[in-house]
Design a protein around this motif. Structure first.
Motif, PDB file in Angstrom:
ATOM      1  N   CYS A  58       0.805  -1.222   0.000  1.00  0.00           N
ATOM      2  CA  CYS A  58       0.000   0.000   0.000  1.00  0.00           C
ATOM      3  C   CYS A  58       0.837   1.270   0.000  1.00  0.00           C
ATOM      4  O   CYS A  58       0.351   2.337  -0.345  1.00  0.00           O
ATOM      5  CB  CYS A  58      -0.963   0.003   1.187  1.00  0.00           C
ATOM      6  SG  CYS A  58      -0.132   0.078   2.791  1.00  0.00           S
ATOM      7  N   GLY A  59       2.108   1.170   0.414  1.00  0.00           N
ATOM      8  CA  GLY A  59       2.986   2.333   0.406  1.00  0.00           C
ATOM      9  C   GLY A  59       2.755   3.315   1.550  1.00  0.00           C
ATOM     10  O   GLY A  59       3.288   4.411   1.535  1.00  0.00           O
ATOM     11  N   LYS A  60       1.969   2.935   2.529  1.00  0.00           N
ATOM     12  CA  LYS A  60       1.716   3.822   3.661  1.00  0.00           C
ATOM     13  C   LYS A  60       2.768   3.620   4.744  1.00  0.00           C
ATOM     14  O   LYS A  60       3.463   2.617   4.768  1.00  0.00           O
ATOM     15  CB  LYS A  60       0.318   3.571   4.224  1.00  0.00           C
ATOM     16  CG  LYS A  60      -0.776   3.944   3.251  1.00  0.00           C
ATOM     17  CD  LYS A  60      -2.134   3.803   3.865  1.00  0.00           C
ATOM     18  CE  LYS A  60      -3.179   4.221   2.839  1.00  0.00           C
ATOM     19  NZ  LYS A  60      -4.516   4.124   3.373  1.00  0.00           N
ATOM     20  N   SER A  61       2.848   4.572   5.641  1.00  0.00           N
ATOM     21  CA  SER A  61       3.779   4.499   6.768  1.00  0.00           C
ATOM     22  C   SER A  61       2.993   4.267   8.056  1.00  0.00           C
ATOM     23  O   SER A  61       1.842   4.690   8.170  1.00  0.00           O
ATOM     24  CB  SER A  61       4.548   5.815   6.897  1.00  0.00           C
ATOM     25  OG  SER A  61       5.324   6.042   5.745  1.00  0.00           O
ATOM     26  N   PRO A  62       3.633   3.622   9.038  1.00  0.00           N
ATOM     27  CA  PRO A  62       2.974   3.457  10.332  1.00  0.00           C
ATOM     28  C   PRO A  62       2.659   4.825  10.951  1.00  0.00           C
ATOM     29  O   PRO A  62       3.406   5.790  10.751  1.00  0.00           O
ATOM     30  CB  PRO A  62       4.004   2.714  11.173  1.00  0.00           C
ATOM     31  CG  PRO A  62       4.920   2.076  10.181  1.00  0.00           C
ATOM     32  CD  PRO A  62       4.949   2.998   8.998  1.00  0.00           C
ATOM     33  N   VAL A  63       1.574   4.901  11.690  1.00  0.00           N
ATOM     34  CA  VAL A  63       1.150   6.150  12.319  1.00  0.00           C
ATOM     35  C   VAL A  63       0.852   5.872  13.794  1.00  0.00           C
ATOM     36  O   VAL A  63       0.177   4.899  14.120  1.00  0.00           O
ATOM     37  CB  VAL A  63      -0.132   6.696  11.639  1.00  0.00           C
ATOM     38  CG1 VAL A  63      -0.664   7.918  12.371  1.00  0.00           C
ATOM     39  CG2 VAL A  63       0.126   7.012  10.186  1.00  0.00           C
ATOM     40  N   VAL A  64       1.351   6.739  14.660  1.00  0.00           N
ATOM     41  CA  VAL A  64       1.003   6.663  16.082  1.00  0.00           C
ATOM     42  C   VAL A  64      -0.059   7.724  16.333  1.00  0.00           C
ATOM     43  O   VAL A  64       0.162   8.916  16.112  1.00  0.00           O
ATOM     44  CB  VAL A  64       2.229   6.878  16.991  1.00  0.00           C
ATOM     45  CG1 VAL A  64       1.804   6.899  18.464  1.00  0.00           C
ATOM     46  CG2 VAL A  64       3.269   5.794  16.751  1.00  0.00           C
ATOM     47  N   VAL A  65      -1.230   7.265  16.768  1.00  0.00           N
ATOM     48  CA  VAL A  65      -2.355   8.152  17.022  1.00  0.00           C
ATOM     49  C   VAL A  65      -2.293   8.595  18.486  1.00  0.00           C
ATOM     50  O   VAL A  65      -2.242   7.761  19.389  1.00  0.00           O
ATOM     51  CB  VAL A  65      -3.702   7.446  16.730  1.00  0.00           C
ATOM     52  CG1 VAL A  65      -4.872   8.383  17.012  1.00  0.00           C
ATOM     53  CG2 VAL A  65      -3.736   6.930  15.298  1.00  0.00           C
TER      54      VAL A  65
END
Length: 153
Positions: free
Chosen positions: A13-20
């Motif tokens: 998907c080409g997305k990066s991990p995100v910390v919410v």
């Protein structure tokens, strides 16, 4: 009409991990049980990983060993300094990885990562993996791992 994405396309998907941080109240209510007891709401952070990060984690599980979903989630959260890793997306991403590699194996005969080594929560077999619990148990048994129903090894 757009064609349906393959599991491989979903995985890449080409997305990066995100910390919410500062979780919305509605989200906080639904996932509050996943946080360690006593964690104040102001300190609750949640990692939303990626299929690629889950793929890398699974690829590192050696033959003959298993990892429980909650242990993977804890390790991924720790890598990013988050309190927890989102249980829902982690499970979805694990299933995407399993399907992508099962698709590839069906096409090429190549078995490149042991997706079956990642167990569902509480050490159970994952009915959503390709071939369900029967296929996961068969692949684990081929590596010398036999899990009693619902138990972790």
């Amino acid at each position: 009409m757009a064609s349906k994405k393959t599991a491989w396309e979903k995985m890449r998907c080409g997305k990066s991990p995100v910390v919410v941080r500062d979780l919305p109240a509605a989200m906080e209510k639904g996932i509050g049980k996943w946080f360690p007891p006593g964690t104040p709401p102001s300190e609750r952070t949640m990692l939303v990983s990626t299929p690629e990060e889950v793929e890398q984690f699974i690829a590192a599980i050696p033959p003959g060993q298993v990892v429980r979903m909650e242990d993977m989630r804890a390790e991924l959260a720790a890598r990013h300094g988050a309190t927890i890793c989102c249980p829902m997306t982690a499970a979805i991403f694990a299933n995407i990885v399993a399907r992508a590699y099962a698709e590839r194996e069906a096409e090429t005969g190549e078995v490149s990562i042991g997706w079956w080594r990642l167990l569902a929560s509480k050490g159970k077999l994952n009915p959503k993996y390709p071939g369900g619990t029967v296929e996961q148990a068969r692949r684990l048994a081929a590596e010398g791992i036999v899990l009693p129903t619902g138990k972790s090894r």
